[in-house]
Scaffold this active site. Structure first.
Site, PDB file in Angstrom:
ATOM      1  N   SER A  57     -12.951 -16.334  31.298  1.00  0.00           N
ATOM      2  CA  SER A  57     -13.718 -17.424  31.886  1.00  0.00           C
ATOM      3  C   SER A  57     -13.150 -18.761  31.460  1.00  0.00           C
ATOM      4  CB  SER A  57     -15.190 -17.338  31.454  1.00  0.00           C
ATOM      5  OG  SER A  57     -15.917 -18.464  31.901  1.00  0.00           O
ATOM      6  N   GLU A  79     -10.473  -4.611  38.560  1.00  0.00           N
ATOM      7  CA  GLU A  79     -10.842  -5.506  39.657  1.00  0.00           C
ATOM      8  C   GLU A  79      -9.709  -5.675  40.657  1.00  0.00           C
ATOM      9  OE1 GLU A  79     -13.986  -8.427  37.262  1.00  0.00           O
ATOM     10  OE2 GLU A  79     -11.960  -9.129  37.707  1.00  0.00           O
TER      11      GLU A  79
END
Length: 478
Positions: free
Chosen positions: A319, A332
């Protein structure tokens, strides 16, 4: 560029300026102007395959007395340059184009003709000695060259995918052995189920890939049947009767692929269903890979408020605003590759279905999507193996804690105290926030020794009825 940097070429539609030193010609120049679509050029492996097809055709034409030895030698040298990737900069047509691949075929014909002329010491763009159509394309049509080169390309590309799949399957098997003693909670409907080992789960992932490998091999095997010699519509017009029989063994030797001639050249020219089947095997692989990655992301969720049964390798900060956050970026990206493959499958089946009469004109977009799927899946399998699977660590304590507090173990009690009783005490344990084992002991339904045996989580991961196996063995011994 100034006018002196161009040469003037002519075709049946008129005249056009072509860059002076370009090995392509007027028809390729027209395709550049007509199809500025994706900015992506012909796949390098497709270029290589086209060079192989043209080389085989030249040899077949020579052996059937339609090409002299002098021209043959120059053409073969030019084809070898194409195969080696030395002339890739001159293959400039967009991957999506009208004309059923004619632009790609003519791009190839012009590059080989000009390179051969160059080797012979002749001027570029002057096709009086070696002509793109009369010599390079003799006995051929885009309608047999393009699909044949596409099939060869698929077979080259899929070898890498199969290799990566095999390595991934082996990595999963290694993890299944490593995690054989890690007992965790199984889940159905995302709700607590009965115990299972982490090793059993990873073994199941590996088993699904065995099926995928088998499916892909079978589906792509059909691409070894090619329609060379079919020419325009499959009737073989303008191809020597001995040409096809001569060509296929030569092309097989050049490609090192055991190619065969299509039984029905008309069918082989108008129908592209083998590509649909081939891609469907890739789509099925995508389903299995994506499901596996969904599981990995769930098992790794947390680390404080999720399952956190496994720890994935930390590949990058997760992040830009939350310090210390690590995301499951490798699963992902594999998920996203699979989504792309699913979309490609729709494009391919639509392209195949939209063919009309004697030709499917939508092979350019079909090949673009098929090649992309093969390569993307190859890369996805490689990054999943190297950057994720091999570095997964089991959180054994967390797995054990979740099994301990779960009510799924009530399933093992049913054969001993009945389904109704097992259900009753499972609900009570949940309502009162107590352990199931404590309530069963308090109720006096089963002895502690027997209960320990029945609720042994390891026993629940094996076939049979926990608490009855030992009794059954004693009976057999008597």
């Amino acid at each position: 560029m100034e006018e002196k940097d161009y040469r003037l070429e002519r075709d049946s539609l008129g005249e056009k300026l072509v860059p002076k030193d370009a090995l392509y010609g007027i028809q390729t120049q027209r395709s550049k102007e007509n199809f500025p679509i994706t900015g992506l050029r012909t796949h390098p492996m497709m270029v290589r395959s086209l060079g192989m097809v043209k080389k085989a055709c030249a040899l077949a034409n020579y052996r059937t007395n339609h090409l002299d030895k002098e021209r043959l030698d120059y053409i073969l040298q030019a084809c070898d340059d194409v195969i080696a990737g030395k002339l890739n900069e001159y293959f400039v047509t967009d991957v999506i184009q009208g004309g059923a691949g004619t632009s790609v075929n003519m791009n190839t014909n012009e590059v080989i003709a000009n390179r051969a002329a160059q080797l012979a010491g002749r001027e570029l763009g002057k096709y009086d000695y070696i002509h793109p159509n009369d010599h390079i394309n003799f006995g051929q049509s885009t309608n047999d060259v393009f699909p044949t080169a596409g099939k060869i390309t698929c077979l080259f590309l899929v070898d890498e995918l199969l290799n990566e799949l095999q390595l991934l399957q082996e990595a999963l098997l290694d993890k299944s052995l490593e995690f054989n003693d890690v007992i965790k909670l199984g889940r159905t409907h995302l709700q607590d189920a009965v115990p299972i080992t982490l090793g059993q789960e990873f073994h199941a992932y590996a088993t699904s890939l065995v099926r995928d490998i088998r499916r892909i091999k079978i589906a792509f095997q059909n691409l070894k049947s090619v329609n060379m010699g079919a020419t325009a519509v499959g009737t073989g017009l303008n191809a020597d009767e001995n040409y096809r029989r001569t060509l296929i063994p030569i092309l097989s030797e050049i490609t090192d692929i055991d190619l065969t001639s299509a039984r029905d050249l008309i069918d082989g020219t108008r129908n592209v269903d083998p590509f649909v089947w081939a891609h469907s095997s890739l789509k099925t692989l995508g389903v299995n890979l994506s499901k596996m990655c969904n599981d990995l992301r769930l098992m790794a969720s947390g680390p404080k408020t999720g399952f956190y049964e496994i720890i994935l390798p930390a590949r990058q900060p997760g992040s830009s605003i939350m310090p210390g956050k690590i995301n499951p970026v490798i699963p992902e990206v594999v998920n996203q590759v699979c989504f792309q493959v699913f979309g490609n499958d729709v494009t391919i089946l639509k392209a195949a279905e939209a063919g009309q009469m004697e030709l499917n004109v939508f092979e350019p977009v079909l090949f673009f999507n098929l090649f992309q799927s093969i390569e993307a899946l190859s890369h996805a399998c490689a990054t999943l193996r190297c950057n994720c699977i091999m570095g997964i660590v089991a959180n054994k304590e967390r797995c054990a804690d979740l099994v301990d507090i779960s009510l799924g173990t009530a399933t093992a009690l049913a054969p001993h105290i009945g389904y109704a009783n097992a259900s009753k005490y499972a609900k009570q344990a949940l309502a009162e926030n107590k352990k199931l084992k404590e309530l069963i002991l308090e109720a006096g339904l089963i002895s502690k020794e027997k209960l320990d045996e029945v609720l042994n989580a390891r026993e629940m991961t094996r076939p049979g009825i926990p608490g009855m196996r030992r009794h059954k063995r004693k009976k057999e011994d008597k």
